[in-house]
Design a protein around this motif. Sequence first.
Motif, PDB file in Angstrom:
ATOM      1  N   LYS A 116      45.523  54.646  25.207  1.00 39.97           N
ATOM      2  CA  LYS A 116      45.040  53.959  24.006  1.00 39.97           C
ATOM      3  C   LYS A 116      45.562  52.523  23.938  1.00 39.97           C
ATOM      4  O   LYS A 116      44.829  51.600  23.579  1.00 39.97           O
ATOM      5  N   LEU A 119      43.597  50.512  26.598  1.00 41.33           N
ATOM      6  CA  LEU A 119      42.219  50.256  26.166  1.00 41.33           C
ATOM      7  C   LEU A 119      42.183  49.152  25.103  1.00 41.33           C
ATOM      8  O   LEU A 119      41.330  48.259  25.155  1.00 41.33           O
ATOM      9  N   LYS A 120      43.101  49.213  24.155  1.00 36.70           N
ATOM     10  CA  LYS A 120      43.165  48.194  23.110  1.00 36.70           C
ATOM     11  C   LYS A 120      43.459  46.818  23.722  1.00 36.70           C
ATOM     12  O   LYS A 120      42.828  45.820  23.365  1.00 36.70           O
ATOM     13  N   TRP A 122      42.738  45.751  26.602  1.00 39.06           N
ATOM     14  CA  TRP A 122      41.572  45.291  27.363  1.00 39.06           C
ATOM     15  C   TRP A 122      40.337  45.117  26.493  1.00 39.06           C
ATOM     16  O   TRP A 122      39.250  44.810  26.984  1.00 39.06           O
ATOM     17  N   GLY A 123      40.484  45.344  25.183  1.00 41.93           N
ATOM     18  CA  GLY A 123      39.363  45.171  24.271  1.00 41.93           C
ATOM     19  C   GLY A 123      38.280  46.222  24.429  1.00 41.93           C
ATOM     20  O   GLY A 123      37.111  45.961  24.146  1.00 41.93           O
ATOM     21  N   LEU A 124      38.663  47.410  24.859  1.00 40.55           N
ATOM     22  CA  LEU A 124      37.699  48.495  25.066  1.00 40.55           C
ATOM     23  C   LEU A 124      37.820  49.530  23.952  1.00 40.55           C
ATOM     24  O   LEU A 124      38.892  49.692  23.364  1.00 40.55           O
ATOM     25  N   PRO A 125      36.740  50.258  23.691  1.00 40.10           N
ATOM     26  CA  PRO A 125      36.804  51.293  22.653  1.00 40.10           C
ATOM     27  C   PRO A 125      37.741  52.425  23.070  1.00 40.10           C
ATOM     28  O   PRO A 125      37.871  52.739  24.253  1.00 40.10           O
ATOM     29  N   GLU A 126      38.373  53.030  22.070  1.00 40.16           N
ATOM     30  CA  GLU A 126      39.335  54.106  22.341  1.00 40.16           C
ATOM     31  C   GLU A 126      38.653  55.378  22.855  1.00 40.16           C
ATOM     32  O   GLU A 126      39.199  56.096  23.656  1.00 40.16           O
ATOM     33  N   LYS A 127      37.462  55.646  22.370  1.00 45.15           N
ATOM     34  CA  LYS A 127      36.762  56.867  22.774  1.00 45.15           C
ATOM     35  C   LYS A 127      35.448  56.499  23.448  1.00 45.15           C
ATOM     36  O   LYS A 127      34.663  55.734  22.912  1.00 45.15           O
ATOM     37  N   VAL A 128      35.254  57.061  24.618  1.00 36.07           N
ATOM     38  CA  VAL A 128      34.020  56.868  25.373  1.00 36.07           C
ATOM     39  C   VAL A 128      33.567  58.237  25.865  1.00 36.07           C
ATOM     40  O   VAL A 128      34.373  59.019  26.360  1.00 36.07           O
TER      41      VAL A 128
END
Length: 193
Positions: A116, A119-120, A122-128
Amino acid sequence: RRGINTIIRKADAAGVKVILLTPFPFDAVAAGKKGSLAQEGGELPAGFKAIYPDYDKVLERYSKWILKQGERVSKVVDIRTPITDYLEEKRKEDRDFALSSDGVHMNAEGQVLTGKVLLKAWGLPEKVAFPEGYYELVRARMGVLRDGWLAHVGHKRPMNKKPPTLEEAFATAAELEEKINAKLGAVAGPATP
C-alpha cells in the motif's frame, strides 16, 4: 552506504533508473519472543544467530541517509515510517502485536502494508482487480527468475529440484510474460533483463 553508492553509480552508467526504499524497522519485541536477540553486553555469535538488541537505531540512521539520496535516484520511498507508525499504533491496543515473527521479515500483514505504501508513492490505486489466474502466473514467473538468478550467482540454496540455468529461466519467464499480458489484454515484449 558503500553498496548503495555502487548500485547508483553502476545503474547510472547503464542508464537504469533506481528507486530506493528505506529498510523495514527491526522489531526487538518480536525478535525477543523468538529468542533471537543477543544478550546485553555479550558478544554476537557468528552466523547471524542473534541480533543486536538496538539494531533498529542503526536502521534509523541508515534510513535518514537513504532519504537524503533523492537527487541521485529516480525516487526514494519511505516505507519505514508508515510501518513503524502502524506498529506503534497497534501496540497501543495489543502490546504483543507484531508485523514479523522474527523481528526482521514482514508477515503477510506487513507485506500488504508495504504494498500500500509503494502504490501510494507511485500514485497508483490501492486496489486493482486482476483476471483469474493472473497472480499464479506472476508468482511462477517470479519463482523461475529467482531460482535462475540464485543458481547463476552460485547461491547454494537447498532446492527440491535442479534450478534452471539463467537462459532457461529467461525463456520460461518470457513464455509466462506472454500469458500474463494475454490475461491483461496488453501487448509487451519478452521479460529479459
